[in-house]
Every structure is written in C-alpha cells, then in structure tokens.
Design a protein around this motif. Structure first.
Motif, PDB file in Angstrom:
ATOM      1  N   ALA A  93       0.774  -1.267   0.174  1.00 25.07           N
ATOM      2  CA  ALA A  93      -0.003  -0.121   0.009  1.00 25.07           C
ATOM      3  C   ALA A  93       0.774   1.086  -0.060  1.00 25.07           C
ATOM      4  O   ALA A  93       0.582   2.206  -0.665  1.00 25.07           O
ATOM      5  CB  ALA A  93      -0.967  -0.009   1.173  1.00 25.07           C
ATOM      6  N   ARG A  94       1.965   1.310   0.778  1.00 24.99           N
ATOM      7  CA  ARG A  94       2.726   2.616   0.874  1.00 24.99           C
ATOM      8  C   ARG A  94       3.328   2.519  -0.459  1.00 24.99           C
ATOM      9  O   ARG A  94       3.622   3.727  -0.967  1.00 24.99           O
ATOM     10  CB  ARG A  94       3.823   2.132   1.975  1.00 24.99           C
ATOM     11  N   HIS A  95       3.932   1.629  -1.125  1.00 21.82           N
ATOM     12  CA  HIS A  95       4.407   1.535  -2.411  1.00 21.82           C
ATOM     13  C   HIS A  95       3.746   2.121  -3.400  1.00 21.82           C
ATOM     14  O   HIS A  95       3.856   3.083  -4.286  1.00 21.82           O
ATOM     15  CB  HIS A  95       5.068   0.314  -2.964  1.00 21.82           C
ATOM     16  N   LEU A  96       2.267   1.614  -3.509  1.00 19.58           N
ATOM     17  CA  LEU A  96       1.196   2.294  -4.434  1.00 19.58           C
ATOM     18  C   LEU A  96       1.043   3.689  -4.205  1.00 19.58           C
ATOM     19  O   LEU A  96       0.944   4.357  -5.289  1.00 19.58           O
ATOM     20  CB  LEU A  96       0.076   1.273  -4.285  1.00 19.58           C
ATOM     21  N   ILE A  97       0.950   4.236  -2.803  1.00 27.93           N
ATOM     22  CA  ILE A  97       0.687   5.387  -2.875  1.00 27.93           C
ATOM     23  C   ILE A  97       1.811   6.460  -3.063  1.00 27.93           C
ATOM     24  O   ILE A  97       1.646   7.479  -3.693  1.00 27.93           O
ATOM     25  CB  ILE A  97       0.279   5.590  -1.311  1.00 27.93           C
ATOM     26  N   ASN A  98       3.074   5.954  -2.747  1.00 26.18           N
ATOM     27  CA  ASN A  98       4.322   7.001  -2.670  1.00 26.18           C
ATOM     28  C   ASN A  98       4.842   6.581  -4.235  1.00 26.18           C
ATOM     29  O   ASN A  98       5.140   7.786  -4.810  1.00 26.18           O
ATOM     30  CB  ASN A  98       5.207   6.771  -1.626  1.00 26.18           C
ATOM     31  N   LYS A  99       4.776   5.691  -4.662  1.00 24.50           N
ATOM     32  CA  LYS A  99       5.505   5.426  -5.966  1.00 24.50           C
ATOM     33  C   LYS A  99       4.622   5.527  -7.308  1.00 24.50           C
ATOM     34  O   LYS A  99       4.981   6.252  -8.320  1.00 24.50           O
ATOM     35  CB  LYS A  99       6.249   4.129  -5.988  1.00 24.50           C
ATOM     36  N   ASN A 100       3.583   4.801  -7.080  1.00 22.38           N
ATOM     37  CA  ASN A 100       2.545   4.715  -8.235  1.00 22.38           C
ATOM     38  C   ASN A 100       1.421   5.854  -8.079  1.00 22.38           C
ATOM     39  O   ASN A 100       0.706   6.214  -8.997  1.00 22.38           O
ATOM     40  CB  ASN A 100       1.713   3.564  -8.197  1.00 22.38           C
ATOM     41  N   LYS A 101       1.536   6.556  -7.039  1.00 19.98           N
ATOM     42  CA  LYS A 101       0.206   7.688  -6.942  1.00 19.98           C
ATOM     43  C   LYS A 101      -0.869   7.402  -7.144  1.00 19.98           C
ATOM     44  O   LYS A 101      -1.864   8.025  -7.917  1.00 19.98           O
ATOM     45  CB  LYS A 101       0.901   8.895  -8.017  1.00 19.98           C
ATOM     46  N   VAL A 102      -1.261   6.399  -6.546  1.00 21.64           N
ATOM     47  CA  VAL A 102      -2.804   5.726  -6.787  1.00 21.64           C
ATOM     48  C   VAL A 102      -3.776   6.732  -5.813  1.00 21.64           C
ATOM     49  O   VAL A 102      -3.222   7.087  -4.820  1.00 21.64           O
ATOM     50  CB  VAL A 102      -2.937   4.365  -6.332  1.00 21.64           C
ATOM     51  N   GLU A 103      -4.756   6.685  -6.493  1.00 21.32           N
ATOM     52  CA  GLU A 103      -5.839   7.571  -5.845  1.00 21.32           C
ATOM     53  C   GLU A 103      -6.728   6.538  -4.885  1.00 21.32           C
ATOM     54  O   GLU A 103      -7.460   7.199  -3.914  1.00 21.32           O
ATOM     55  CB  GLU A 103      -6.783   8.318  -6.645  1.00 21.32           C
ATOM     56  N   VAL A 104      -6.832   5.461  -5.081  1.00 19.73           N
ATOM     57  CA  VAL A 104      -7.703   4.559  -4.281  1.00 19.73           C
ATOM     58  C   VAL A 104      -7.021   3.284  -4.311  1.00 19.73           C
ATOM     59  O   VAL A 104      -6.324   2.810  -5.477  1.00 19.73           O
ATOM     60  CB  VAL A 104      -9.079   4.492  -4.930  1.00 19.73           C
ATOM     61  N   ILE A 105      -7.396   2.541  -3.386  1.00 17.42           N
ATOM     62  CA  ILE A 105      -6.624   0.876  -3.278  1.00 17.42           C
ATOM     63  C   ILE A 105      -7.572   0.134  -3.201  1.00 17.42           C
ATOM     64  O   ILE A 105      -8.867   0.177  -2.056  1.00 17.42           O
ATOM     65  CB  ILE A 105      -5.826   0.694  -2.276  1.00 17.42           C
ATOM     66  N   LEU A 106      -7.903  -1.047  -4.244  1.00 22.41           N
ATOM     67  CA  LEU A 106      -8.752  -2.192  -4.183  1.00 22.41           C
ATOM     68  C   LEU A 106      -8.360  -3.249  -3.285  1.00 22.41           C
ATOM     69  O   LEU A 106      -6.964  -3.597  -3.595  1.00 22.41           O
ATOM     70  CB  LEU A 106      -9.166  -2.448  -5.323  1.00 22.41           C
ATOM     71  N   GLY A 107      -9.003  -3.927  -2.372  1.00 22.29           N
ATOM     72  CA  GLY A 107      -8.511  -5.014  -1.862  1.00 22.29           C
ATOM     73  C   GLY A 107      -7.808  -4.596  -0.513  1.00 22.29           C
ATOM     74  O   GLY A 107      -7.811  -3.375  -0.149  1.00 22.29           O
ATOM     75  N   PRO A 108      -7.243  -5.431   0.201  1.00 21.26           N
ATOM     76  CA  PRO A 108      -7.201  -6.937   0.271  1.00 21.26           C
ATOM     77  C   PRO A 108      -8.674  -7.457   0.772  1.00 21.26           C
ATOM     78  O   PRO A 108      -9.433  -6.952   1.153  1.00 21.26           O
ATOM     79  CB  PRO A 108      -5.815  -7.309   1.044  1.00 21.26           C
ATOM     80  N   ARG A 109      -8.440  -9.020   0.747  1.00 26.45           N
ATOM     81  CA  ARG A 109      -9.592  -9.733   1.153  1.00 26.45           C
ATOM     82  C   ARG A 109      -9.925 -10.105   2.606  1.00 26.45           C
ATOM     83  O   ARG A 109     -10.935 -10.262   3.048  1.00 26.45           O
ATOM     84  CB  ARG A 109      -9.983 -11.012   0.083  1.00 26.45           C
ATOM     85  N   SER A 110      -8.566 -10.072   3.153  1.00 26.64           N
ATOM     86  CA  SER A 110      -8.956 -10.561   4.609  1.00 26.64           C
ATOM     87  C   SER A 110      -8.783  -9.269   5.514  1.00 26.64           C
ATOM     88  O   SER A 110      -8.300  -8.287   4.997  1.00 26.64           O
ATOM     89  CB  SER A 110      -7.551 -11.490   5.100  1.00 26.64           C
ATOM     90  N   TRP A 111      -9.355  -9.433   6.526  1.00 20.95           N
ATOM     91  CA  TRP A 111      -9.997  -8.151   7.440  1.00 20.95           C
ATOM     92  C   TRP A 111      -8.095  -7.907   7.992  1.00 20.95           C
ATOM     93  O   TRP A 111      -7.936  -6.883   8.106  1.00 20.95           O
ATOM     94  CB  TRP A 111     -10.647  -8.587   8.776  1.00 20.95           C
ATOM     95  N   GLU A 112      -7.363  -8.725   8.435  1.00 21.39           N
ATOM     96  CA  GLU A 112      -6.024  -8.530   8.815  1.00 21.39           C
ATOM     97  C   GLU A 112      -5.491  -7.458   8.126  1.00 21.39           C
ATOM     98  O   GLU A 112      -4.784  -6.546   8.381  1.00 21.39           O
ATOM     99  CB  GLU A 112      -5.356  -9.687   9.315  1.00 21.39           C
ATOM    100  N   GLU A 113      -5.351  -7.961   6.680  1.00 19.35           N
ATOM    101  CA  GLU A 113      -4.532  -7.051   5.704  1.00 19.35           C
ATOM    102  C   GLU A 113      -5.178  -5.835   5.481  1.00 19.35           C
ATOM    103  O   GLU A 113      -4.485  -4.666   5.364  1.00 19.35           O
ATOM    104  CB  GLU A 113      -4.543  -7.832   4.276  1.00 19.35           C
ATOM    105  N   ALA A 114      -6.727  -5.874   5.599  1.00 18.56           N
ATOM    106  CA  ALA A 114      -7.355  -4.421   5.267  1.00 18.56           C
ATOM    107  C   ALA A 114      -7.246  -3.340   6.561  1.00 18.56           C
ATOM    108  O   ALA A 114      -7.145  -2.100   6.193  1.00 18.56           O
ATOM    109  CB  ALA A 114      -8.906  -4.832   5.015  1.00 18.56           C
ATOM    110  N   SER A 115      -6.974  -4.108   7.478  1.00 16.95           N
ATOM    111  CA  SER A 115      -6.527  -2.951   8.719  1.00 16.95           C
ATOM    112  C   SER A 115      -5.432  -2.419   8.771  1.00 16.95           C
ATOM    113  O   SER A 115      -5.182  -1.083   8.794  1.00 16.95           O
ATOM    114  CB  SER A 115      -6.875  -3.841   9.952  1.00 16.95           C
ATOM    115  N   THR A 116      -4.483  -3.377   8.247  1.00 16.59           N
ATOM    116  CA  THR A 116      -3.107  -2.641   8.094  1.00 16.59           C
ATOM    117  C   THR A 116      -2.939  -1.789   7.015  1.00 16.59           C
ATOM    118  O   THR A 116      -2.374  -0.559   7.026  1.00 16.59           O
ATOM    119  CB  THR A 116      -2.083  -3.809   7.772  1.00 16.59           C
TER     120      THR A 116
END
Length: 880
Positions: A93-116
């Motif tokens: 997520a950090r790489h997608l935001i900082n490097k890829n400049k994404v505006e929104v993130i889809l996923g992940p499917r487990s709650w443990e991943e979603a919370s982090t």
C-alpha cells in the motif's frame, strides 16, 4: 548461465507478447486530449490463490470495459501481491501510494490485511475498498477512508442454523480458521443464529492457517471421540483442503457424519480439483448467490472464461465466481466516482464513491454506513460425484425454495428434496447427527435406591448372581421408551443410595449418563440437567384422614357386620323353633301340613323380634325362652337404630382438613418424604414452619402417623398420593388444591444429544397406549388393605353381643331340652298306663269269649234232645 527449458521460454514470450498487446490496445483506446484525466487505481491481492487470480482478471476486464465506454476518464490499474500477509500488504500500500500515486486501493480480502492497509492510507487520505466480507462495527469510525466493497455474508450463519434445525440436530461442532476475519464471521453471528434455533455449539475449534497434519490429526481425533457428528467448517479453501483430506483419512466422511461449509469455501466449489471433491462427498454448502443469467453476465462469463484460461493454464476450471464479480464491480464503482469530476482530494473521492448506486454483476451496489448492504440470499449446494448439485436457495425471513425467484418458500430444508449425505448416498432420511459407537461402555443410568414406594422404583439384590434387579413403573416406562427408539440403545442401571438432588448432580458431572426413576421435574434441578417429558401426573397434593361414608342403597346393612347378620338370623330361627316345638301341643294352629308349620315357625321367629307375645304362650318354658330373647332383641334393635342413625349423620361430612390455611392456623404437624424435594416447597412457597414438618420413609409410616394423629396431613407428589389413597382406600383422601409442580421425568446432562430422541420415543409410548396400560397396571397392583377401617369398626359384630347371645342361646336350648325330657316322661307314663288298660281289656274280652263259647255248647246239647221243636227252640235261643 542457468538452463531455461523451451516450454518456459515459450511461456515467457507469450506473456510478454500479451502484456505488450494489452498496452498497445490501451493506448489505442485512450481518447485524445485527456492526458490530465488519467486515474490510477491500486490493488492488493493474493496473486497465487484462486481468489487472487480471479480478481486480477476481473479487474483488468473492468478497466478495459470502463475505458471503452467512458471518454472523460482513463483508468489505469497497478496491482501488488500480498500473499495474504498483513505486513506485506502494508508495504504494498505504501509503495502504491508513494511510487505509483494511486488515488484509491482495492482489496485486500482478509480483515487482517485490510486493517493494516487502512492504517497506512489514513496518512494520505486514500480511500480503501476492502473485499473483506466482515469488519468490526467500530472500523468505520477508526478508519474513515475504509469502505467494505464486498457485501457482508454474516447472514449466511442463519442459513447454516436453519439447515441444522431442519433435520432436528441439537448440537454442532464449529471448525474455523483462527484469524480475525473468521472470528468476526463466527462470533457473534453463528453463535447467535444457532442459539435462536435452540442449537448448542458442542465444540468450537480454531485452527491456525498453517496447521500441519499432526495438529489436524490430533484435533480431529478429539472431535471424533465426542458424540456430536455435525460439523460446520468456516475456513479458507487452502485450510479446508487439508481438513477434509484428514477427515476422510480418519473415516469421518462416512455414515452419521454431517459436514456444512460456509461461503468462504463453497463459493470456490467451481474451482475445486477432483482430489478435494472426492474428500468432500456429501458436504452441504452455503454460498453467495448471484444471477447467472442476462446478457451482461453471459458476455462477462464468456470473455472471462477465455482470458482466465489463457492467463492461468494450470487451472483446470475457468468459470468466474462471486469474488471475480465483486472485483469487477469495485473497479466500476471507483471509475464511476472518478468520472463525476476531475482529480480531487481523497475525501471528495470518498464521498463520490459512497454515493454510487448501480446494478452490478454481484448485485446492487449501494453503500450504507461505508458498507454494502449484506447479502440476504444464499444458494444451498450438495457436493456429490465429480462436481456438485444445486439444491435450492435460502432467503432471510423466508426460508428455503427451489428457485431464486420469490415463491414456494418453506422453513425446512427438507422441502428441497433428498440430500446425498456422507456415506449414505441418496437416502432421504438424514443422519442422527450424533453417535455413541466410539464409547466402549453402555450408558450408565443412575436409579434411586430409597424411594418412598417400590411401585415406581424397586431395587433388589440377587445374591445368587451378584447382580441388582430393577423394576417398577418408571423402569418399565424407560425400557418401553428405549424399545421405541429408531436405533438400539445399550444401557445399564446402577443403584444410587443418596438423595435425589445428589443423583441429579451426578448426572451433571457425567458420573451417570442419565437418571431414571421417580425424579420430580423442578426448577432448581433444571439448573443442572435437562428432563424428558413427564411420564406421570404432575402436582403436589395434601392427603388427610376421613370418616368413611357411603351413599349406596345398602347402607342399612352397614350397622351390623356380615357375621352379626348371620348370627342374628340363626338365633331368630332357633328361638322360633323352640317356641314352635313347645307350643304346638297346646295350640292346634301350630299343627297341620308341613308348609304351614314352616311358615308358622318363621313367623314366630321374627314376630318376637318386634312385639311381645308372652300372653299368648301356654308353656312356661316357651315364655322363659321368649322373655330372654325379647330382652336380647331389644338391645340389638336399639343398637342397630343408634348405629344406623350415626352413619346417616356422617353422610355429608368433609375430610377433616380441607386447606393448608387450617393447618397453619392450628399449628398442625405435617409429613413429607425424606427423599423428595417437598420440604423445600413446604417451607418456601407454602410457608410452613420448619418445626412442624416431619419426614417419613414409607407409606406405612404415613398411614400410621395419620391414623394416630401424629400428623394432621401428609404432602405427597400426585403419583405417590394416587397409590397411597388406592392402598388405604377407606381411611384417607386427597383434599385441597393441587400445587403445580413437575411430574416424574428422566434426567440427562444438559445438551444431551440423546434427549430429543428419548422425548420422541416417549411421546410414541404415550400415543400408542402403552403408557396408559402401564398406569392401569400400576393402580391395579395396589390392593386396598383397610380391612378394619373406621366404618367397619363402627359396625356391630357378634363380639359386641357375645354375652347376650350366650344367655339367650343357653336359655332357649335349656327350655327345649327340659320340654323334651318332660315330654319323654309323659310319653313313658302314658305308654305304661295304656299298656295296662290294653292287657285288662284283652283279658276281659278273652273271658267274655270263653263264656259265650260255653253257653253255645249248652244250647247245642238241648237242641239235640228236642229235634221236633226246632222253630220254638230257635225262638227260645234267640231270646236267651
């Protein structure tokens, strides 16, 4: 340089070609002049899992479809793999935001991943559309940019509970993956759903995602030893593959076992290989339902099948599942929100996403409280053969139906037809859901060895065999109930010498598997055990002494006992005979034909009982006998009148005690059985003083105490009171109201899987008349022992008039004997006198005869001398 096979090189070239082709197509389709409207979407997925593969293909298709239909916005997708590791997801997520400049993130499917991931995105105001189907209620407040983009499936737990309820199973084992996602899906939803249909969780077994074979072997072995055979499995597909493989190895996929899987497993049934399918034969599954019709779905499905097969040729099945549809709809949700305007900050994009409302492939996409509305309809499938069979659908608040449309609903899954259960094939009847085949010993059933009456429970010891013999009404009822079960139940009775509460606690601690006997069903015992339906009459009643009375037409005979009546009749007839014998010589009326004499004798016998006829008698002997008998008759008739008057007086008397208030006001002593619960009830709800309560150990002690006045009343359970009154039928009665307490029932440990079957069999015993026959035999076996009851003691017997009967008997007998001897003397004197007269008469006659003969000879001689004068001579002779 490492060796590279030709097939691997060919595969790499093919992938490179496809990526280049896709890039060229994207450039060709990109509208001119909108370079400023390029919008980058990030995605995090488990690329190695089937779910991740379906999500990746579906998202790529969604981006392509959206770009073809909309000119204002050009979507670009950046995907990172997480391998279901929360830390790796956070880094992605950090790489997608900082490097890829994404505006929104889809996923992940487990709650443990979603919370982090949400924790990372909070620092950048980047919305997160999580595919996890559950999240804590506080998640939206903790992470305002977190959106649940997959419809919640927690309502499926109600479907699972309804499946269990449909087949009458009372307990279930729950196996779930020990993750926050599974925990949120299990508790409290499954627990609450099962509790709502009165189903208990027998075992709740969390399994770690990395559980190895030895761990699974141990866990399943422990579950196999339990009675419960119903299993609910809520894990990932990877863990489920190991669980079912081990279950098949341990022969837990056979007869009498029930396995139910949730959406996390069943929604991927279309992707299962033959090995997994073969180990899940007979499993019933619940999966998310979606419409598999319509041009939009058909187009998507056809394209997905081809693309997925080319991209992942190692997969055997290429059909899309619910996870692919959710990923496709998530891309469209973000694209529609971005298409409403130019680039903006994350909060504005979040608000635009939450306003989205359209019909997607997975259902209606509309958010409430940063969540999609939960799914309320699920499909029920049955794994059989090489694939699976669709049984029907379940809809919340409606129930089960064959079709997806709204119609033909039924609350029971049985309406969906036959189910292929594990080890049973297509048999229509469901497994019991529990089994005792793994328990070596039969059921140990405790039996009380201190009952107040042996009619319900009787325990005898046979010294010749060294075994106990159990009998009685309650024992007979249980034996009949066991015979009416649909299966053979092995059990043995064990005597227990303690009180009933201790026996119940022994069942609670499972020292006994059950308890059978005259065990009352009361509330404080229900805290420890569960009872079957009562097999006897319910209630607590008061038994008190009574003065016996009767309303029969033959009441007039009750003042005298039978012996008294016979003796009175005999004495009457005897005295009549005496008078008749003496007086018949003085009165011509007492002579004549035999029938007249018999009638006269009987009249004399009974006339003297009611009137005085002494002046008509001629002999002093008959007068003496009559006077004595009249005196005795006067005493008897007056006693009879007094006794009959007394009996008529008590005809309308009520029992001595009619209500408990009288007992309390008189400070009377009362009795109860020392083994029963009655004392607590007497001191509690009824309010008797503890000092006024006496305990007894047998019904004979009750009877003796009531007769002697040691207690004024006895409080007995209705079944015992019924037998007690039957035994002492002329001395005691039930008085006052019936206090409602439970009847006698069989006790089992709480949650016992045997209890519903016992209840059903007991109802069959009651409905087919067997219980009624046993009750009638029970009452008939109790013979009334009141030979000398109050009323019979009041009846006059010969003992009451013994002296009088002796006097009159002796007097009459003496008169008859005196008359007999006198008559004999007179007869002898008369006979002697008559004999003398007769002899004198004979002598006179003889003398007269002699003289006549002599005279006759003289006349003859004269005639001979004068023969010529015969006429004259004849005349002279006649004169002489």
């Amino acid at each position: 340089m490492p060796y590279v096979s030709l097939s691997t090189l060919r595969h790499l070239i093919m992938k490179t070609f496809l990526l280049l082709l896709f890039f060229l197509v994207a450039l060709a389709l990109k509208p001119e002049g909108i370079n400023g409207d390029e919008r980058i979407i990030g995605a995090i997925s488990d690329c190695n899992a089937r779910v991740g593969k379906e999500e990746r293909v579906a998202m790529d298709m969604a981006v392509q479809d959206f770009n073809m239909q909309h000119n204002q916005t050009f979507l670009m997708l950046r995907l990172k793999c997480s391998k279901r590791k929360p830390l790796q997801s956070a880094l992605a997520a950090r790489h997608l935001i900082n490097k890829n400049k994404v505006e929104v993130i889809l996923g992940p499917r487990s709650w443990e991943e979603a919370s982090t991931v949400s924790e990372v995105s909070e620092n950048y105001d980047v919305p997160i559309l999580s595919f996890a189907d559950s999240s804590p209620p506080w998640a939206a407040e903790r992470w305002p940019f977190l959106i649940q983009a997959a419809a919640g499936t927690h309502i499926q737990m109600k479907a699972v509970a309804n499946i269990i309820q449909s087949w009458g199973w009372r307990r279930a084992n729950v196996i779930y993956e020990d993750t926050d996602s599974a925990a949120n899906g299990i508790s409290p939803y499954l627990y609450g759903a099962l509790q709502a249909v009165d189903v208990e969780i027998s075992n709740l077994r969390p399994l770690p995602s990395f559980a190895d074979s030895s761990f699974l072997h141990k866990e399943l072995e422990n579950l196999k030893k339990e009675q419960c055979r119903v299993f609910v499995v809520h894990t990932s597909l990877e863990l489920a593959r190991r669980v079912f493989g081990m279950a098949k190895e341990k022969k837990m996929m056979e007869k009498e076992y029930v396995w139910i899987t949730t959406d996390s497993i069943t929604s991927l049934v279309h992707s299962m290989n033959f090995s997994l399918i073969s180990s899940m034969q007979g499993v019933v599954g619940v999966r998310n339902s979606f419409l598999e019709t319509g041009p939009h779905f058909n187009n998507f499905s056809t394209r997905f099948y081809g693309i997925f097969g080319r991209k992942y040729p190692e997969e055997k099945h290429h059909e899309p599942g619910i996870f692919a549809l959710q990923a496709y709809d998530a891309v469209w949700t973000v694209g529609l929100a971005m298409n409403e305007g130019t680039k903006s900050n994350g909060r504005q994009l979040l608000e635009s996403i939450l306003k989205t409302d359209f019909d997607g492939l997975s259902g209606n996409i509309q958010f409430t409280g940063q969540k999609l509305e939960p799914t309320t309809r699920f499909q029920i499938i049955n794994i059989i053969g090489k694939h699976y069979r669709e049984l029907g659908f379940w809809t919340e608040n409606l129930g089960f139906s064959y079709t997806i449309d709204h119609g033909g609903y039924n609350l029971s899954m049985e309406s969906l037809g036959d189910v292929n259960w594990p080890g049973l094939g297509g048999r229509s009847s469901a497994p019991r859901g529990w089994d005792r085949s793994t328990i070596e010993n039969p059921l140990r059933i405790g039996v009380p060895n201190g009952s107040i009456t042996n009619k319900f429970v009787k325990v005898d010891y046979d010294s010749s065999t060294g075994k106990y013999i159990f009998s009685g009404f309650s024992i007979d009822v249980f034996n009949e109930t066991a015979r009416h079960l649909k299966y053979s139940l092995q059990y043995e009775f064990v005597p227990f010498g303690g009180n009933y509460n201790d026996l119940v606690k022994k069942v609670q601690s499972k020292e006994f598997d059950a308890a059978v006997g005259d065990i009352a069903i009361i509330s404080n015992r229900c805290e420890y055990v569960e009872f079957t339906h009562a097999h006897t009459e319910t209630g607590l009643v008061m038994v008190v002494p009574i003065l016996w009375h009767s309303s029969r037409a033959l009441l007039f005979v009750k003042p005298f006992t039978t012996a008294m009546w016979f003796l009175t009749f005999f004495i009457n007839v005897f005295n009549g005979f005496v008078v008749w014998s003496i007086e018949r010589n003085y009165c011509s009326e007492l002579r004549g034909p035999i029938l007249n004499q018999i009638g006269t004798l009987l009249w004399l016998a009974f006339a003297t009982l009611f009137s005085l006829h002494g002046e008509k008698l001629h002999s002093n002997l008959s007068r003496m006998a009559t006077v004595v008998w009249l005196f005795v008759a006067l005493v008897i008739t007056q006693s009879y009148t007094a006794s009959l008057s007394s009996m008529l007086t008590v005809q309308n008397l009520e029992p001595k005690i009619t209500n408990i208030e009288t007992l309390k006001s008189n400070n009377a002593l009362i009795g109860y059985s020392h083994m029963s619960f009655v004392r607590e009830y007497l001191e509690g709800p009824l309010g008797f003083k503890s000092s006024n309560i006496r305990n007894f150990t047998s019904t004979d002690e009750y009877a003796q105490a009531l007769r002697s006045g040691a207690i004024a009343a006895a409080f007995l359970e209705a079944p015992v009171a019924k037998l007690f009154v039957a035994k002492y039928c002329k001395s005691f009665t039930i008085a006052g109201p019936t206090f409602l307490v439970g009847g006698y029932g069989f006790a089992f440990p709480r949650g016992s899987l045997l209890l519903p079957d016992i209840d059903e069999a007991l109802l069959n015993v009651r409905e087919n008349g067997v219980l009624k026959d046993l009750e009638q035999s029970l009452i008939a076996s109790e013979q009334c022992v009141d030979i000398q009851s109050d009323n019979e003691t009041a009846s006059l017997s010969p003992q009451n008039f013994f002296v009088l009967f002796i006097i009159t008997g002796v007097t009459s007998s003496a008169s008859l004997l005196i008359y007999y001897f006198r008559a004999k003397d007179r007869y002898e004197n008369s006979r002697a006198r008559y004999k003398g007269i007769w002899i004198a008469t004979i002598m006179v006659l003889k003398k007269l005869g002699h003289r006549r003969n002599k005279f006759s000879r003289k006349v003859s001689d004269v005639a001979d001398e004068n023969p010529g004068n015969s006429p004259d001579n004849s005349h002279s002779q006649s004169q002489v």
